[in-house]
Scaffold this active site. Structure first.
Site, PDB file in Angstrom:
ATOM      1  N   LYS A 280      -1.014 -19.760  -4.631  1.00 47.41           N
ATOM      2  CA  LYS A 280      -0.408 -20.398  -3.331  1.00 47.41           C
ATOM      3  C   LYS A 280       0.290 -21.765  -3.710  1.00 47.41           C
ATOM      4  O   LYS A 280      -0.205 -22.596  -4.768  1.00 47.41           O
ATOM      5  CB  LYS A 280      -1.070 -20.270  -2.287  1.00 47.41           C
ATOM      6  CG  LYS A 280      -1.418 -18.823  -1.718  1.00 47.41           C
ATOM      7  CD  LYS A 280      -2.170 -18.966  -0.425  1.00 47.41           C
ATOM      8  CE  LYS A 280      -2.369 -17.655  -0.034  1.00 47.41           C
ATOM      9  NZ  LYS A 280      -1.257 -16.946   0.620  1.00 47.41           N
ATOM     10  N   ARG A 354      -5.076  -6.373   1.535  1.00 48.74           N
ATOM     11  CA  ARG A 354      -4.779  -4.964   1.509  1.00 48.74           C
ATOM     12  C   ARG A 354      -5.998  -4.303   0.337  1.00 48.74           C
ATOM     13  O   ARG A 354      -6.490  -3.263   0.578  1.00 48.74           O
ATOM     14  CB  ARG A 354      -3.633  -4.371   1.401  1.00 48.74           C
ATOM     15  CG  ARG A 354      -2.934  -4.871   0.148  1.00 48.74           C
ATOM     16  CD  ARG A 354      -1.387  -5.020   0.259  1.00 48.74           C
ATOM     17  NE  ARG A 354      -0.773  -6.052   0.896  1.00 48.74           N
ATOM     18  CZ  ARG A 354       0.383  -6.455   1.262  1.00 48.74           C
ATOM     19  NH1 ARG A 354       1.333  -5.478   0.804  1.00 48.74           N
ATOM     20  NH2 ARG A 354       0.743  -7.325   1.823  1.00 48.74           N
TER      21      ARG A 354
HETATM   22  N1  BES Z   1      -3.949 -14.358   3.744  1.00 49.57           N
HETATM   23  C1  BES Z   1      -2.533 -14.409   3.454  1.00 49.57           C
HETATM   24  C2  BES Z   1      -1.770 -14.161   4.616  1.00 49.57           C
HETATM   25  C3  BES Z   1      -1.552 -15.119   5.332  1.00 49.57           C
HETATM   26  C4  BES Z   1      -0.778 -16.291   4.756  1.00 49.57           C
HETATM   27  C5  BES Z   1      -1.931 -15.547   6.666  1.00 49.57           C
HETATM   28  C6  BES Z   1      -0.381 -17.406   5.600  1.00 49.57           C
HETATM   29  C7  BES Z   1      -1.666 -16.676   7.358  1.00 49.57           C
HETATM   30  C8  BES Z   1      -0.929 -17.668   6.894  1.00 49.57           C
HETATM   31  C9  BES Z   1      -2.372 -12.998   2.523  1.00 49.57           C
HETATM   32  O1  BES Z   1      -3.491 -12.772   1.630  1.00 49.57           O
HETATM   33  C10 BES Z   1      -1.353 -13.160   1.761  1.00 49.57           C
HETATM   34  O2  BES Z   1      -1.229 -14.177   0.984  1.00 49.57           O
HETATM   35  N2  BES Z   1      -0.379 -12.310   1.830  1.00 49.57           N
HETATM   36  C11 BES Z   1       0.950 -12.603   1.229  1.00 49.57           C
HETATM   37  C12 BES Z   1       1.590 -11.204   0.879  1.00 49.57           C
HETATM   38  C13 BES Z   1       2.737 -11.240   0.013  1.00 49.57           C
HETATM   39  C14 BES Z   1       2.213 -11.532  -1.443  1.00 49.57           C
HETATM   40  C15 BES Z   1       3.194  -9.794  -0.183  1.00 49.57           C
HETATM   41  C16 BES Z   1       2.003 -13.178   2.121  1.00 49.57           C
HETATM   42  O3  BES Z   1       1.941 -13.137   3.322  1.00 49.57           O
HETATM   43  O4  BES Z   1       2.675 -14.128   1.457  1.00 49.57           O
HETATM   44 MN    MN Z   2      -3.084 -13.597   0.015  1.00 52.85          MN
END
Ligand code: BES
Ligand code: MN
Ligand code: ZN
Length: 501
Positions: A280, A354
């Protein structure tokens, strides 16, 4: 904070009540509630409204002192809006105003003489929960990691709800349930707010152990070896890059008949989500300590139903680990085999929620559940879709699932912890096609929260299932950064409803 119920009648009247403060309601258009009338011996309250010192708008307040013929030292006037059948929204605003006012009063005990039975489509129990939650929300502090604890300002420490004698017994039960719920919400907030170097998978497991001891829950804690034996290749692929041991937590509250199929809650427990190799960006990455808020909401809900001694069989399941980069971490393009046997192409290691949930969802088949609800901070896309107001609710679209969705939506409306239903359809499932495995773990940039739900759906076809995406509701960012305790109120209301039949 101490809460109780006090009864009043013709002999034992409100104006003779000894209290540091009495909170009473007033309406716009200069109307007084019954309780306000009972304290208005010299017309001071009417005059305050007439002069415009208080508008009566929902949430407006005015503090009066030393009213003639009133034993209490202070009277807090609280606006309820114009309608004498008060809307739940207006009452909630009034409750929040009371909670705020109580934190800065020079008194230590207060009586709430609000029209608890006059709320449109709600009962006294609802009103008691509304005020109790508002007061506890205001009193919540997170200073376990500060070397100097925040001085607790003055403010009200003892609160009694004023009621007629007839309503007291039911009110006492509602109050006990509201306090149990508040304790559950506080636990969820505490776990969420803890730093990720403290709140590790092991810490979550120890918290579950403590709950099991306190409330006599059954508990199982599975370690890496046992997860390997179960062939949870998808869950384990997320933990590859981390030095912290993964934990798979199972809590059992068997408050119902032994033969009754359990309701199962599954909470995402990523104690830190760096994204893994699909790292990230740095800004706000600290907030990914909140990626275990689904797990925390399961533990908080267990805290609540344990204290309530809920007559229902409930099982909580938490796959807990970190998502970290390293030389051993799962790489984009890796293919892993889930416990169900489905192979998954990990196109983005940041779509890890997931991957841990799918194995947990396969694991819970063994309980032959009446219903399964998973709770997860699953997608940033859910925040784009619904903002911070509603959790996203996803189920298949058939009669059994519509009924489950309706029950969850109703529990959300009842508790003020709302959700909004989103679709699951084959057309979205197609976005998850992989050239090399049975399924890909991402579905492209469009409809991200829906394709995530569609991924989970593949693993839940043996039972009735719902998914709550709490990415937008579990915590607040910015100056008020902190866990909200959502959706513990929704889940608890849902379980209470199921226990009632
Ligand atoms: N934990 C995150 C989702 C999230 C991001 C919740 C920011 C709250 C704030 C999750 O694991 C994630 O990183 N999801 C990705 C999915 C994508 C790679 C398809 C996302 O939402 O960017
Ligand atoms: Mn994630
Ligand atoms: Zn995540």
């Amino acid at each position: 904070m101490d809460f109780s119920i006090k009864t009043f009648d013709a002999k034992n009247t409100l104006d003779s009540a000894k209290a540091g403060c009495i909170a009473v309601g007033v309406y716009e258009n200069m109307k007084l509630t019954q309780a306000a009338q009972a304290l208005d011996h010299k017309g001071v309250i009417s005059a305050a409204l007439k002069s415009g010192d208080i508008s009566g708008k929902p949430g407006s307040t005015l503090l009066l002192r030393a009213l003639d013929g009133v034993s209490a030292a202070r009277v807090l006037l609280v606006g309820l809006g114009s309608d004498e059948t008060v809307s739940d929204k207006n009452f909630t605003q009034a409750a929040q105003a009371i909670a705020r006012a109580f934190t800065t009063l020079g008194a230590s005990d207060a009586l709430i003489a609000m029209p608890l039975a006059a709320i449109k489509d709600r009962d006294v129990g609802w009103a008691i929960r509304c005020v109790t939650l508002a007061v506890r929300e205001n009193a919540y502090r997170c200073d376990s990691q500060k070397s100097k604890k925040e001085a607790t300002q003055g403010g009200i420490k003892k609160i009694a709800f004023a009621l007629g004698t007839g309503a007291a017994a039911a009110a006492r039960q509602s109050l006990a349930q509201s306090l149990a719920l508040s304790n559950g919400i506080d636990l969820t907030k505490d776990l969420g707010n803890l730093p990720p170097n403290v709140c590790t998978p092991t810490y979550l497991a120890n918290t579950a152990k403590k709950l099991a001891k306190d409330y006599k829950f059954g508990i199982e804690l599975l370690d890496r070896k046992q997860l390997q034996a179960l062939k949870m290749g998808s869950f384990l692929s997320v933990t590859n890059g981390s030095e912290e041991a993964p934990k798979f937590i199972v809590l059992k509250h068997m408050g119902g008949n032994a033969k009754d199929a359990p309701t199962v809650l599954v909470g995402k427990g990523i104690t830190f989500d760096s994204g893994g190799i699909s790292l990230k960006a740095g800004l706000h990455m600290d907030e990914m300590k909140y990626d275990m808020c689904g797990a925390a909401s399961v533990l908080g809900t267990f805290r609540a139903i344990g204290e309530m001694n809920l007559k229902l069989n409930v099982i909580g399941v938490i796959p807990a680990c970190e998502n970290m980069p390293s030389g051993r971490a799962t790489k984009p393009g890796d293919i892993v085999t889930s416990m169900s046997g489905l192979t998954i192409e990990v196109l983005n290691t940041d779509a890890e929620g997931r991957l841990v949930l799918c194995d947990a969802l396969t694991y819970v088949e063994r309980f032959k559940p009446a219903a399964v609800v998973d709770i997860a901070t699953l997608t940033g896309a859910c925040i784009t879709a619904l903002g911070h107001h509603n959790s996203g609710l996803f189920t298949r679209h058939d009669a059994a699932h519509d009924a489950l969705a309706d029950a969850l939506l109703a529990a959300g409306r009842d508790s003020g912890d709302t959700a909004w239903r989103m679709p699951i359809e084959d057309s979205y499932q197609e976005q998850l096609k992989s050239n090399f495995a049975d399924i890909a773990n991402i579905g492209g940039p469009a409809a991200g929260s829906i394709t995530a739900a569609c991924f989970l759906e593949r693993f839940t076809r043996k039972y009735t299932w719902a998914h709550l995406d709490i990415a937008g509701t579990a915590w607040k960012s910015g100056a008020a950064k902190g866990a909200t305790g959502r959706p513990v109120a929704l889940l608890t209301a849902f379980l209470l409803q199921r226990a009632a039949g």
